[in-house]
Write an enzyme that holds these catalytic residues in place. Structure first.
Site, PDB file in Angstrom:
ATOM      1  NE  ARG A  76      -2.326   1.384   3.398  1.00 17.20           N
ATOM      2  CZ  ARG A  76      -3.222   1.314   4.623  1.00 17.20           C
ATOM      3  NH1 ARG A  76      -4.512   1.710   4.915  1.00 17.20           N
ATOM      4  NH2 ARG A  76      -2.681   1.248   5.377  1.00 17.20           N
ATOM      5  CG  ASP A 106      -4.239   2.198  11.611  1.00 13.80           C
ATOM      6  OD1 ASP A 106      -5.460   3.150  11.700  1.00 13.80           O
ATOM      7  OD2 ASP A 106      -4.338   2.017  10.643  1.00 13.80           O
TER       8      ASP A 106
END
Length: 568
Positions: free
Chosen positions: A188, A470
């Site tokens: 990603r 996160d």
């Protein structure tokens, strides 16, 4: 970000002491400037040929990236003026057409369990070995994009693709290396909105997504494709809000394939539907990527963040505590079911999202409770028709595999069309039910500060209070605090209902939570950490008159470190 780097004037001085570690010379293409400190090994990633490849992508696509970001701002201005997102009448023919995407390659036909994590060396080895079908190596929400993290991440991924990666833990006298059978690697890159300050191309900072994609693809496409039946590399594509952004990615893939002689359609990308505007664009996004699509993913945490951010100027849309905004809420249930229906109609995977719980050591009862939540979440997903899901920790893989194996006997559920699903605009915009509490304000503040402190020291994925935090989950804390403060939300639940949220109340909560954080982490760790700096930044973000689009845009200047001399 201002190309003049006026906000980074102290970056060079902060990094002068690091120069003693040695400087590696690079042969740079015309117009390319590397401003980050060059440590040993970086030259194997920052080759002239690789930088020429990245620079070509930048020059071709920088104008389109700037355009799609300008479109985001224009659309947000309309939402701020009172509009709400919806399905585009101009693309009705695409939504109602009978087209399908290219079939999934055999290498990614079965994706029932995927693990995600940053591109840290030990993490990569453990994730590839853990028994998951796929591993998404992350340059985005779970990685703090320090120059060192990015460059070492590229080295780590190259070694993983070549199967030469190993890690020696001297403290434990343990050597980590790959098992004979490992997960399939997906990568990603960063979203379109993030720049890479350490690399300049023609006097401007490079686009972070093109740096991440370009370096990884250039160095690894040959070896990767040789191991995966001629297909790949495989990617996850984050933070998109409109199909025009997917069209840019599709053109990037086309260009990369053409320049390197890779057959068209070899690259595949899974798009994370993690913004409120994008849920109304799912057919259109798949259509733009139809040669290169590997499906869509329910990026649930960013989706909640985006929901709040998109309706930020609507005082009648104040969400309850973030812990109450679960997947059983109507707007989230509608979003996931529409995603499954859309993907399966177009012949690609519909991936489930991340349950944030992690194993809890030394507390069997709490660990079982967390496992039960994960099990219920994954059972909901597989029963709904998802083809796979995410896990946050290697210790959860066997549990998730068991749930999917028991309920999905084949490689995927593309035959589950979910023709029963009828989702309208109002379903996707329905407000979640729940209460706003002082405890929720406190938790948001405590989590936001601790995450930011870790992020500014180079760690982008942090276990806090038995959940994996996160950037996406920290963003929920930030924008929810901002929303409550901005509109003076009245707390209607918890121990002190009836209290109105003000800047003064938030300031008091922040001071009290800083005391709590110092007590939890210990005075020594608190003293050397960046907690006070993080608290100042978090408070600024929560009380600003205008909501910043992303927490990490403002925080990024705190981790940029330029070399004392940066040559072009």
């Amino acid at each position: 970000m201002d190309p003049s780097y006026s906000v980074y004037e102290d970056a060079v001085s902060r990094n002068k002491e690091s120069a003693a570690r040695g400087v590696v010379e690079l042969e740079l293409p015309a117009g390319v400037r590397v401003r980050g400190l060059l440590q040993s090994g970086y030259q194997s990633v920052l080759t002239r040929e690789a930088l020429e490849f990245v620079a070509d992508l930048e020059r071709r696509f920088r104008p389109r990236v700037k355009y799609v970001l300008a479109c985001r701002r224009e659309e947000q201005a309309r939402y701020d003026a009172g509009e709400l997102p919806g399905f585009d009448p101009a693309t009705k023919a695409i939504r109602e057409g009978d087209w399908v995407c290219s079939a999934p390659p055999p290498a990614i036909a079965d994706r029932r369990v995927e693990i995600t994590g940053p591109v840290e060396r030990k993490m990569i080895i453990n994730a590839l070995n853990c028994g998951a079908k796929m591993f998404m190596a992350d340059f985005e929400d779970s990685l703090a994009p320090t120059w060192d993290n990015l460059m070492r991440g590229q080295i780590n991924l190259r070694d993983a693709v070549n199967r030469t990666i190993s890690f020696e833990d001297k403290a434990r006298n343990k050597l980590y290396k790959l098992n004979p059978k490992t997960a399939t690697l997906l990568v990603r890159p960063r979203g379109w909105h993030l720049q890479e300050a350490h690399i300049e191309i023609d006097g401007e900072p490079a686009t972070g997504a093109l740096v991440d994609f370009g370096l990884y693809f250039f160095h690894n496409h040959v070896n990767f494709r040789s191991k995966h039946g001629g297909f790949g590399p495989f990617f996850y594509l984050p933070k998109m809000q409109h199909s025009r952004e997917a069209a840019v990615w599709n053109s990037v893939f086309d260009q990369a394939e053409d320049v390197t002689g890779v057959p068209r359609g070899s690259i595949r990308g899974t798009v994370l539907i993690e913004t409120l505007p994008a849920v109304f664009q799912m057919h259109e996004i798949l259509y733009e990527l139809r040669e290169h699509s590997a499906g869509l993913n329910c990026g649930r945490w960013d989706y909640i963040f985006s929901f709040i951010k998109t309706v930020r100027a609507h005082p009648d849309r104040l969400l309850p505590d973030r812990v109450q905004v679960g997947m059983k809420q109507h707007f989230l249930k509608s979003y996931t079911e529409l995603l499954i229906q859309t993907c399966h109609r177009r012949g690609v995977h519909a991936m489930g999202g991340m349950a944030a719980q992690i194993p809890i050591r030394n507390d069997p009862a709490a660990n079982e409770a967390a496992s039960a939540l994960v099990r219920a979440d994954k059972l909901r997903e597989v029963k709904a028709g998802h083809d796979g899901t995410w896990a946050a920790h290697p210790g959860l893989i066997s549990l998730v595999v068991e749930v999917f194996d028991s309920n999905m006997p084949h490689a995927n559920q593309l035959d589950v069309k979910r023709e029963d699903v009828q989702v309208m605009e109002d379903d996707l915009l329905q407000m979640p039910k729940g209460k706003r509490t002082l405890e929720g304000l406190r938790l948001n503040t405590r989590v936001g500060i601790q995450y930011l402190a870790a992020w500014m020291t180079g760690t982008g994925s942090v276990p806090l209070y038995n959940l994996m935090e996160d950037a996406a989950t920290a963003e929920i804390s930030r924008v929810q605090n901002w929303q409550w403060i901005k509109y003076g939300a009245v707390l209607d639940g918890g121990l002190v209902p009836g209290v109105r949220v003000t800047k003064e109340l938030f300031a008091r909560v922040l001071d009290e939570e800083m005391v709590c954080i110092e007590r939890e982490v210990g005075p020594a760790k608190f003293a050397v950490g960046r907690y006070r700096e993080a608290a100042k930044l978090f408070a600024k973000q929560c009380t600003s008159e205008i909501l910043d689009d992303f927490l990490t845009l403002d925080a990024y200047r705190n981790i940029v470190q330029f070399a004392p001399t940066a040559r072009m």
